[in-house]
Design an enzyme around this catalytic site. Structure first.
Site, short mmCIF file in Angstrom:
data_model
loop_
_atom_site.label_atom_id
_atom_site.label_comp_id
_atom_site.label_asym_id
_atom_site.label_seq_id
_atom_site.Cartn_x
_atom_site.Cartn_y
_atom_site.Cartn_z
N GLU A 16 0.86 -1.19 0.00
CA GLU A 16 0.00 0.00 0.00
C GLU A 16 0.90 1.24 0.00
O GLU A 16 1.93 1.26 0.68
CB GLU A 16 -0.86 0.00 1.28
CG GLU A 16 -1.81 1.18 1.36
CD GLU A 16 -2.55 1.25 2.71
OE1 GLU A 16 -2.03 0.73 3.72
OE2 GLU A 16 -3.64 1.85 2.74
N LYS B 235 -10.28 0.66 -1.10
CA LYS B 235 -10.17 0.45 0.35
C LYS B 235 -11.40 0.97 1.09
O LYS B 235 -11.83 2.11 0.87
CB LYS B 235 -8.92 1.15 0.88
CG LYS B 235 -8.63 0.90 2.36
CD LYS B 235 -7.35 1.65 2.77
CE LYS B 235 -6.96 1.39 4.20
NZ LYS B 235 -5.74 2.16 4.57
N CYS C 86 -4.78 -3.18 4.21
CA CYS C 86 -4.35 -2.67 5.52
C CYS C 86 -5.41 -2.74 6.61
O CYS C 86 -5.80 -3.80 7.04
CB CYS C 86 -3.79 -1.26 5.35
SG CYS C 86 -2.68 -0.76 6.70
#
Ligand SMILES: *[C@@H]1O[C@H](CO)[C@@H](O)[C@H](O)[C@H]1NC(C)=O
Ligand SMILES: *[C@@H]1O[C@H](CO)[C@@H](O)[C@H](O)[C@H]1NC(C)=O
Ligand SMILES: *[C@@H]1O[C@H](CO)[C@@H](O)[C@H](O)[C@H]1NC(C)=O
Length: 483
Positions: A77, A176, A209
């Site tokens: 990321e 995300k 993440c």
């Protein structure tokens, strides 16, 4: 030597002809070249120059992985443009990334959707090296500001993972969902996107993440969409004792019964390190390095369908703890904070013993034996506690947690129990830790001295005892059901 945790979490809820049984996976931990901090946007060319410098390094890693036979590589990321952005300053770094349904190989047809040099270069790297490439870039989608939800500047900016197959075709795009604090340059999609795709070496799912701490899309991909392998670009800041990258991500692989390809950025001043090729039965290989600023490639062979053989998937995690009688809670029960959560602790006072400690709906049971050579001498100042937490974590994001943990206190002052510790010298011959968790999504973590994982040193058996072996004996422990 041992800092041990058994980390549990109830997550916040709110076709192919040639199938392979095994494949080779790579992850690259990248020390990202960061942009200069600025309040005024750079030009598109300056943005592209910076991204190309990062992609040059990723290119080298992709080539090396391909030479070693890797079928797929994950890069981190923020691995192409870094961070420290506002909505305005991220703009020159963004491209419009189409839905993979359009069936596009940017390397063959770069102008089809306007000017997209980053997508084109990534696609060419995949194609020229015949390897699946997973990368993280920024997507922008214009919207009409009179529509509900459209940001004032008339565009959605997304933190986006893209996957190109070994012919360079865009096959997955994921925006995300759970943005971390400070990611104000980006928008979250209105609802979590479930992105998976099939390959000759299993079904893959992808998220980014902070997403890993929540049910959607992370758990849903495994439970409802049967993915075999998770692709996980991350920029993860380690937090001990329970949320160091390698520790939590390897535990997620084990707890969910899937392969987990975790690629982190590398920046020791932000405690960012820890990448690995994890599978349910094998911890690692992995990379964790706080002593240098080097990037690193990790490669390993994996089973394409780990859930066929995983002993962990479908375990009833609370079965053992729900049936045993409580042990005593000890004479010294007290409260202490672990990363802003107030745990109930009790101190382990004897060389061996059993304790039960409860908080709210959760009871944790521990039986342990310190190593004989060790128990009577030195390390007197090393205090260990068993702790329980059942509640809502509210700092840097909200998620409900249940945790049973055995951990070393920072000093002999009990007030330090729960603070970050990364060294320990006490040796345990064995221990078992269990809890009557109210979820079946349970992630068993064991972390040793100097932030090392414990491959082949512990096992979670069907009776839900976690046993760790004394590593000097170099035994692989397996435990029988204790009824
Ligand atoms: C935005 O939406 C409004 C109201 O529906 C419409 O009048 C306007 O033409 C739209 N603007 C653009 C640029 O499409
Ligand atoms: C393993 O799992 C895959 C997909 O879940 C399935 O197609 C395959 O038949 C399974 N193989 C065996 C040997 O069970
Ligand atoms: C765990 O055990 C305690 C004590 O027996 C009990 O009060 C609690 O309800 C149990 N929790 C669950 C989820 O079963």
């Amino acid at each position: 030597m041992i800092v041990i945790h058994f980390f549990l979490s109830i997550l916040a809820y709110s076709s192919y002809a040639q199938n392979l049984e095994k494949f080779i996976a790579a992850v690259y931990e990248h020390n990202v070249i960061l942009p200069e901090e600025t309040a005024t946007p750079v030009t598109k060319q300056e943005a592209l120059d910076l991204m190309n410098r990062n992609i040059d390094i990723l290119e080298n890693a992709i080539k090396r992985a391909a030479q070693k036979g890797a079928h797929i590589i994950v890069t981190p990321e923020d691995g192409i443009y870094g961070w420290r952005f506002t909505r305005e300053t991220i703009n020159p770094y963004l491209e419009d990334i189409p839905d993979p349904k359009v069936n596009w190989i940017p390397c063959n047809d770069p102008k089809r959707y306007g000017i997209n040099p980053v997508q084109t270069r990534l696609s060419c790297l995949a194609k020229q090296n015949s390897i699946y490439v997973v990368a993280n870039i920024g997507d922008k989608k214009y919207c009409n500001t009179s529509e509900a939800g459209c940001p004032k500047d008339g565009q959605y900016n997304y933190n986006t993972a893209v996957v190109y197959d070994s012919e360079g075709k865009l096959i997955a795009r994921y925006h995300k969902q759970h943005l971390f604090l400070g990611e104000t340059q980006f928008n979250a999609p209105h609802e979590a996107e479930i992105v998976s795709f099939d390959t000759p070496f299993g079904r893959f799912g992808i998220f980014i993440c902070f997403d890993v701490l929540f049910h959607d899309p992370a758990v849903a991909l495994v439970v409802d969409h049967n993915v075999d392998t998770i692709l996980f670009p991350t920029a993860w800041m380690n937090v001990l004792p329970h949320l160091s990258a390698i520790e939590f991500h390897s535990a997620w692989a084990m707890g969910m019964g899937v392969n987990f390809l975790s690629s982190n950025t590398h920046l020791t001043t932000r405690r960012m390190t820890g990448s690995g090729v994890f599978s349910p039965e094998n911890i690692g290989p992995y990379y964790y390095n706080m002593d240098s600023e080097d990037g690193h490639l990790v490669i390993s062979e994996l089973i394409a369908h780990p859930r066929n053989t995983s002993t962990y998937y479908g375990i009833k995690w609370n079965q053992y703890a729900s049936t045993i009688k409580k042990f005593p809670s000890g004479t010294n029960v007290f409260k202490g904070n672990v990363f802003f959560d107030e745990f109930t602790f009790t101190e382990l006072k004897e060389p061996q013993g059993s304790y039960t400690i409860c908080q709210n709906d959760l009871c944790c049971h521990l039986s342990y034996k310190k190593a004989r050579n060790d128990a009577h001498k030195i390390h007197k100042n090393e205090i260990y506690v068993i702790g329980a937490f059942d509640g809502l974590h509210v700092v840097e994001g909200q998620y409900h947690l249940q945790v049973c943990t055995l951990l070393k206190c920072l000093s002999s002052d009990l007030q330090t129990c729960g603070e970050s510790v990364d060294t320990a010298s006490t040796k345990f011959e064995s221990f078992s830790l269990s809890g009557n968790f109210s979820t079946n999504f349970v992630f068993p973590e064991v972390l040793l001295d100097k932030v090392n994982l414990a491959p082949n040193m512990f096992k979670v058996n069907t009776c839900i005892m976690l046993i760790i072996c004394f590593y000097e004996v170099r035994l692989f422990c397996s435990c029988d059901c204790i009824k």
